[in-house]
Design a protein around this motif. Structure first.
Motif, PDB file in Angstrom:
ATOM      1  N   SER A 122      41.228  33.716  51.141  1.00 56.35           N
ATOM      2  CA  SER A 122      40.767  35.095  50.965  1.00 56.35           C
ATOM      3  C   SER A 122      40.520  35.786  52.300  1.00 56.35           C
ATOM      4  O   SER A 122      40.549  37.016  52.375  1.00 56.35           O
ATOM      5  N   ASP A 131      40.657  45.036  48.943  1.00 58.63           N
ATOM      6  CA  ASP A 131      39.985  44.649  47.706  1.00 58.63           C
ATOM      7  C   ASP A 131      40.459  43.294  47.188  1.00 58.63           C
ATOM      8  O   ASP A 131      39.686  42.572  46.553  1.00 58.63           O
ATOM      9  N   ILE A 132      41.691  42.965  47.432  1.00 58.03           N
ATOM     10  CA  ILE A 132      42.224  41.684  46.945  1.00 58.03           C
ATOM     11  C   ILE A 132      41.506  40.527  47.618  1.00 58.03           C
ATOM     12  O   ILE A 132      41.178  39.525  46.978  1.00 58.03           O
ATOM     13  N   ILE A 176      38.430  40.560  48.784  1.00 56.76           N
ATOM     14  CA  ILE A 176      37.075  40.498  48.238  1.00 56.76           C
ATOM     15  C   ILE A 176      37.091  39.847  46.858  1.00 56.76           C
ATOM     16  O   ILE A 176      36.246  39.004  46.544  1.00 56.76           O
ATOM     17  N   ALA A 177      38.051  40.224  46.027  1.00 58.76           N
ATOM     18  CA  ALA A 177      38.155  39.638  44.687  1.00 58.76           C
ATOM     19  C   ALA A 177      38.450  38.141  44.766  1.00 58.76           C
ATOM     20  O   ALA A 177      37.887  37.350  43.998  1.00 58.76           O
ATOM     21  N   ALA A 178      39.308  37.739  45.690  1.00 58.44           N
ATOM     22  CA  ALA A 178      39.615  36.317  45.845  1.00 58.44           C
ATOM     23  C   ALA A 178      38.390  35.546  46.332  1.00 58.44           C
ATOM     24  O   ALA A 178      38.137  34.423  45.885  1.00 58.44           O
ATOM     25  N   ILE A 231      35.220  36.358  45.792  1.00 54.04           N
ATOM     26  CA  ILE A 231      34.268  36.278  44.673  1.00 54.04           C
ATOM     27  C   ILE A 231      34.716  35.204  43.680  1.00 54.04           C
ATOM     28  O   ILE A 231      33.904  34.399  43.202  1.00 54.04           O
ATOM     29  N   GLY A 232      35.997  35.174  43.374  1.00 52.52           N
ATOM     30  CA  GLY A 232      36.516  34.159  42.456  1.00 52.52           C
ATOM     31  C   GLY A 232      36.364  32.749  42.990  1.00 52.52           C
ATOM     32  O   GLY A 232      36.012  31.827  42.251  1.00 52.52           O
TER      33      GLY A 232
END
Length: 62
Positions: free
Chosen positions: A19, A25-26, A28-30, A32-33
């Motif tokens: 990540s 945003d990608i 950040i999403a990775a 968080i996941g």
């Protein structure tokens, strides 16, 4: 159950490292996941240990 916990932690660490390479945003999403996967892996591991300790204490009483 222990194997699932180990896989979640390993994939979470790999995902967290990947990540940092992603943009916006990608990334950040990775992140968080992957943090969620790490926390789930830790939870599975603790639950597995707790279940084993309960089973061991019940087997001594029978």
């Amino acid at each position: 159950m222990k194997a699932i916990a180990i896989c979640l932690i390993v994939f979470g660490i790999i995902g967290l490292l990947l990540s940092f390479v992603m943009y916006g945003d990608i990334g950040i999403a990775a992140a968080i996941g992957s943090i969620t996967a790490i926390l789930c892996g830790i939870g599975f591991s603790k639950a597995f240990d707790k279940i084993n300790s309960i089973n061991k204490s019940n087997s001594h009483h029978q």
